[in-house]
Design a protein around this motif. Structure first.
Motif, PDB file in Angstrom:
ATOM      1  N   ILE A 250       0.862  -1.186   0.000  1.00  0.00           N
ATOM      2  CA  ILE A 250       0.000   0.000   0.000  1.00  0.00           C
ATOM      3  C   ILE A 250       0.895   1.231   0.000  1.00  0.00           C
ATOM      4  O   ILE A 250       1.722   1.401   0.903  1.00  0.00           O
ATOM      5  CB  ILE A 250      -0.908   0.054   1.258  1.00  0.00           C
ATOM      6  N   GLU A 251       0.746   2.066  -1.011  1.00  0.00           N
ATOM      7  CA  GLU A 251       1.584   3.262  -1.132  1.00  0.00           C
ATOM      8  C   GLU A 251       0.694   4.498  -1.273  1.00  0.00           C
ATOM      9  O   GLU A 251      -0.133   4.578  -2.183  1.00  0.00           O
ATOM     10  CB  GLU A 251       2.527   3.128  -2.335  1.00  0.00           C
ATOM     11  N   ALA A 252       0.900   5.454  -0.389  1.00  0.00           N
ATOM     12  CA  ALA A 252       0.049   6.647  -0.369  1.00  0.00           C
ATOM     13  C   ALA A 252       0.246   7.524  -1.601  1.00  0.00           C
ATOM     14  O   ALA A 252      -0.706   8.134  -2.099  1.00  0.00           O
ATOM     15  CB  ALA A 252       0.330   7.466   0.892  1.00  0.00           C
TER      16      ALA A 252
ATOM     17  N   PRO B 248       4.558  14.623   6.939  1.00  0.00           N
ATOM     18  CA  PRO B 248       3.106  14.700   6.735  1.00  0.00           C
ATOM     19  C   PRO B 248       2.448  13.316   6.741  1.00  0.00           C
ATOM     20  O   PRO B 248       1.357  13.134   7.247  1.00  0.00           O
ATOM     21  CB  PRO B 248       2.971  15.351   5.354  1.00  0.00           C
ATOM     22  N   MET B 249       3.133  12.306   6.146  1.00  0.00           N
ATOM     23  CA  MET B 249       2.565  10.963   6.086  1.00  0.00           C
ATOM     24  C   MET B 249       3.430   9.947   6.825  1.00  0.00           C
ATOM     25  O   MET B 249       3.055   8.794   6.953  1.00  0.00           O
ATOM     26  CB  MET B 249       2.446  10.495   4.625  1.00  0.00           C
ATOM     27  N   GLY B 250       4.609  10.311   7.247  1.00  0.00           N
ATOM     28  CA  GLY B 250       5.580   9.324   7.725  1.00  0.00           C
ATOM     29  C   GLY B 250       5.277   8.705   9.074  1.00  0.00           C
ATOM     30  O   GLY B 250       4.413   9.173   9.817  1.00  0.00           O
TER      31      GLY B 250
ATOM     32  N   ASN C 121      19.537   7.433  15.528  1.00  0.00           N
ATOM     33  CA  ASN C 121      19.974   8.640  14.825  1.00  0.00           C
ATOM     34  C   ASN C 121      19.467   8.676  13.392  1.00  0.00           C
ATOM     35  O   ASN C 121      19.228   7.647  12.783  1.00  0.00           O
ATOM     36  CB  ASN C 121      21.510   8.704  14.777  1.00  0.00           C
ATOM     37  N   ARG C 122      19.329   9.885  12.844  1.00  0.00           N
ATOM     38  CA  ARG C 122      19.124  10.005  11.407  1.00  0.00           C
ATOM     39  C   ARG C 122      20.472   9.795  10.731  1.00  0.00           C
ATOM     40  O   ARG C 122      21.520   9.882  11.374  1.00  0.00           O
ATOM     41  CB  ARG C 122      18.504  11.353  11.048  1.00  0.00           C
ATOM     42  N   MET C 123      20.445   9.478   9.420  1.00  0.00           N
ATOM     43  CA  MET C 123      21.708   9.127   8.767  1.00  0.00           C
ATOM     44  C   MET C 123      22.014   9.955   7.547  1.00  0.00           C
ATOM     45  O   MET C 123      23.088   9.872   6.988  1.00  0.00           O
ATOM     46  CB  MET C 123      21.700   7.648   8.391  1.00  0.00           C
ATOM     47  N   GLY C 124      21.055  10.746   7.076  1.00  0.00           N
ATOM     48  CA  GLY C 124      21.303  11.501   5.855  1.00  0.00           C
ATOM     49  C   GLY C 124      21.247  10.590   4.645  1.00  0.00           C
ATOM     50  O   GLY C 124      20.723   9.486   4.717  1.00  0.00           O
TER      51      GLY C 124
HETATM   52  C1  LIG Z   1      12.774  16.152   4.045  1.00  0.00           C
HETATM   53  C2  LIG Z   1      13.617  14.890   4.017  1.00  0.00           C
HETATM   54  C3  LIG Z   1      14.428  14.640   5.087  1.00  0.00           C
HETATM   55  C4  LIG Z   1      15.198  13.468   5.080  1.00  0.00           C
HETATM   56  N1  LIG Z   1      15.918  13.232   6.167  1.00  0.00           N
HETATM   57  C5  LIG Z   1      16.570  12.097   6.270  1.00  0.00           C
HETATM   58  C6  LIG Z   1      17.237  11.771   7.473  1.00  0.00           C
HETATM   59  O1  LIG Z   1      17.246  12.510   8.408  1.00  0.00           O
HETATM   60  N2  LIG Z   1      17.844  10.608   7.555  1.00  0.00           N
HETATM   61  C7  LIG Z   1      17.848   9.749   6.532  1.00  0.00           C
HETATM   62  O2  LIG Z   1      18.361   8.655   6.656  1.00  0.00           O
HETATM   63  N3  LIG Z   1      17.265  10.025   5.376  1.00  0.00           N
HETATM   64  C8  LIG Z   1      16.628  11.162   5.230  1.00  0.00           C
HETATM   65  N4  LIG Z   1      16.014  11.436   4.064  1.00  0.00           N
HETATM   66  C9  LIG Z   1      16.342  10.596   2.903  1.00  0.00           C
HETATM   67  C10 LIG Z   1      15.485   9.472   2.549  1.00  0.00           C
HETATM   68  O3  LIG Z   1      14.287  10.008   2.039  1.00  0.00           O
HETATM   69  C11 LIG Z   1      15.101   8.465   3.639  1.00  0.00           C
HETATM   70  O4  LIG Z   1      16.122   8.085   4.466  1.00  0.00           O
HETATM   71  C12 LIG Z   1      14.674   7.167   3.015  1.00  0.00           C
HETATM   72  O5  LIG Z   1      13.934   7.441   1.870  1.00  0.00           O
HETATM   73  C13 LIG Z   1      13.855   6.364   3.987  1.00  0.00           C
HETATM   74  O6  LIG Z   1      13.461   5.164   3.364  1.00  0.00           O
HETATM   75  P1  LIG Z   1      12.160   4.428   3.847  1.00  0.00           P
HETATM   76  O7  LIG Z   1      11.933   3.344   2.869  1.00  0.00           O
HETATM   77  O8  LIG Z   1      12.275   4.077   5.288  1.00  0.00           O
HETATM   78  O9  LIG Z   1      11.009   5.513   3.778  1.00  0.00           O
HETATM   79  P2  LIG Z   1      10.568   6.490   2.579  1.00  0.00           P
HETATM   80  O10 LIG Z   1      11.508   6.530   1.469  1.00  0.00           O
HETATM   81  O11 LIG Z   1      10.213   7.779   3.236  1.00  0.00           O
HETATM   82  O12 LIG Z   1       9.255   5.771   2.057  1.00  0.00           O
HETATM   83  C14 LIG Z   1       8.092   5.722   2.828  1.00  0.00           C
HETATM   84  C15 LIG Z   1       6.915   5.514   1.888  1.00  0.00           C
HETATM   85  O13 LIG Z   1       5.774   5.261   2.676  1.00  0.00           O
HETATM   86  C16 LIG Z   1       4.681   5.975   2.126  1.00  0.00           C
HETATM   87  N5  LIG Z   1       3.715   6.191   3.199  1.00  0.00           N
HETATM   88  C17 LIG Z   1       3.855   6.972   4.296  1.00  0.00           C
HETATM   89  N6  LIG Z   1       2.760   6.895   5.069  1.00  0.00           N
HETATM   90  C18 LIG Z   1       1.912   6.045   4.445  1.00  0.00           C
HETATM   91  C19 LIG Z   1       0.615   5.544   4.740  1.00  0.00           C
HETATM   92  N7  LIG Z   1      -0.050   5.914   5.846  1.00  0.00           N
HETATM   93  N8  LIG Z   1       0.028   4.693   3.865  1.00  0.00           N
HETATM   94  C20 LIG Z   1       0.683   4.297   2.747  1.00  0.00           C
HETATM   95  N9  LIG Z   1       1.921   4.742   2.415  1.00  0.00           N
HETATM   96  C21 LIG Z   1       2.520   5.588   3.252  1.00  0.00           C
HETATM   97  C22 LIG Z   1       5.296   7.256   1.580  1.00  0.00           C
HETATM   98  O14 LIG Z   1       4.491   7.833   0.611  1.00  0.00           O
HETATM   99  C23 LIG Z   1       6.627   6.743   1.039  1.00  0.00           C
HETATM  100  O15 LIG Z   1       6.539   6.373  -0.312  1.00  0.00           O
HETATM  101  C24 LIG Z   1      15.203  12.568   3.999  1.00  0.00           C
HETATM  102  C25 LIG Z   1      14.384  12.855   2.927  1.00  0.00           C
HETATM  103  C26 LIG Z   1      13.584  13.992   2.932  1.00  0.00           C
HETATM  104  C27 LIG Z   1      12.695  14.261   1.751  1.00  0.00           C
END
Ligand SMILES: Cc1cc2nc3c(=O)[nH]c(=O)nc-3n(C[C@H](O)[C@H](O)[C@H](O)COP(=O)(O)OP(=O)(O)OC[C@H]3O[C@@H](n4cnc5c(N)ncnc54)[C@H](O)[C@@H]3O)c2cc1C
Length: 311
Positions: free
Chosen positions: A99-101, A227-229, A284-287
């Motif tokens: 499921i992807e928002a 907003p959705m995370g 921690n966040r990782m960038g």
């Molecule tokens: C503003 C910003 C700040 C960032 N800061 C960091 C940071 O501090 N550290 C870091 O490591 N990386 C950061 N990143 C880089 C990177 O985006 C993320 O680390 C990485 O994408 C996380 O991967 P993920 O798969 O966990 O989540 P994401 O790539 O965020 O993917 C999550 C997905 O879940 C979907 N989703 C969310 N809520 C719902 C819901 N309720 N129902 C269905 N789908 C949903 C979203 O649409 C998204 O596609 C940042 C990116 C941005 C844009």
């Protein structure tokens, strides 16, 4: 020599493999250097309703089929898609709904960070990239893929081609299904979904009841708070079922190990992976370094299978 090579290339007919060009008259194609006979070009005829039915019949069949899924993955970012790839490849017998928002998959993974193109992954995440067959520069302790979009599009194309996976995009999880045992123990038993556009309008429209998907295991990969995370962690925390700890400050070395090691069933029936975990563990966040997202997804697939066999 060089210019004749260029001339030959320029004169070579373009081709679309399998295209029925020039009614099969390839000599005409060679003569004109064109793929199709453009002046008389036309598509095969279609009635508008056929287009509608081609889409809706398949979509509603999938809604019916995946209403009872084995595993639901929430969020199709780098962690969710990596998890889906490993899980669905290892267990073709399982029905896996993603499921992807957003309309587009990939989450924050279409750019490497700071709007730059290249994507950095620390070893041993290179093993996953080799499995996908993506080219990269080897920089010793880490690898660099020339564009993050190359990674996420390759990964998503492989996931979407798997017969036991269905992606419901533009659809968000707006709640969890829970069950409470006689003992009072609560577990997650599926997700509550809605069109994302509907979810965004609950405050100004009514009659927007959601849909549901039952599943033995839910894997939440919704990224860090935004907003959705961090949706599932925040939802359970709001109910007092899980303690929420906000993401810590940036430390690449600690952060990536913590996310991969900490990938686990954070609540009965709910496995958490990727950056959402940092909202649970205060890691921690990782960038912009993505190895932890990939390997957290791989780890989550392993954990989810254990949970699946247990339930
Ligand atoms: C503003 C910003 C700040 C960032 N800061 C960091 C940071 O501090 N550290 C870091 O490591 N990386 C950061 N990143 C880089 C990177 O985006 C993320 O680390 C990485 O994408 C996380 O991967 P993920 O798969 O966990 O989540 P994401 O790539 O965020 O993917 C999550 C997905 O879940 C979907 N989703 C969310 N809520 C719902 C819901 N309720 N129902 C269905 N789908 C949903 C979203 O649409 C998204 O596609 C940042 C990116 C941005 C844009």
């Amino acid at each position: 020599m060089g210019s004749s090579t260029i001339t030959e290339t320029q004169n070579a007919p373009l081709s679309l493999q399998g295209a029925n060009i020039f009614n099969g008259d390839s000599s005409l194609a060679n003569a004109t250097n064109a793929v199709f006979d453009w002046p008389s070009f036309e598509f095969a005829p279609i009635r508008e309703s056929e287009v509608s039915r081609a889409m809706t019949s398949r979509y509603f069949k999938d809604l019916d089929k995946y209403a009872e899924s084995d595993i639901v993955i929430v969020g199709a970012g780098s962690a969710g898609l990596s998890c889906a790839y490993v899980l669905a490849t290892a267990r073709p017998d399982l029905k896996i709904a993603i499921i992807e928002a957003n309309v587009a998959v990939g989450g924050g993974c279409f750019l490497g960070g700071q709007l730059f193109s290249a994507m950095v992954l620390r070893k041993p995440a290179d093993e996953f990239i080799k499995e996908l067959g993506i080219d990269y520069d080897d920089e010793g302790n880490f690898i660099v893929i020339k564009h993050a979009a190359l990674f996420i599009t390759t990964l998503s194309s492989k996931v979407l081609a798997l017969p036991n996976v269905k992606l419901f995009n533009a659809t968000c999880v707006e709640d969890l299904i829970t069950r409470t045992a006689a003992s009072g123990d609560v577990n997650v038993a599926g997700v509550v979904t809605n069109w994302t556009l509907v979810s965004m309008h609950h405050d100004d429209q009514s009659c927007m009841d959601p849909n549901t998907i039952n599943a033995k295991v839910v894997i939440s990969c919704t990224g860090h708070d935004g907003p959705m995370g961090a949706f599932c962690v925040k939802r359970l925390a709001a109910q007092g079922l899980l303690k929420r700890n906000r993401m810590g400050c940036l430390d690449m070395n600690r952060a990536e190990d913590a996310i991969v090691r900490g990938t686990r069933e954070v609540f009965p029936g709910l496995v958490c992976a990727g950056m959402e975990l940092s909202e649970c563990d205060s890691s921690n966040r990782m960038g912009p370094t993505f190895g932890a997202m990939v390997l957290s997804g791989v780890h989550a697939a392993e954990v989810a299978l254990k949970v699946y066999e247990r339930i």
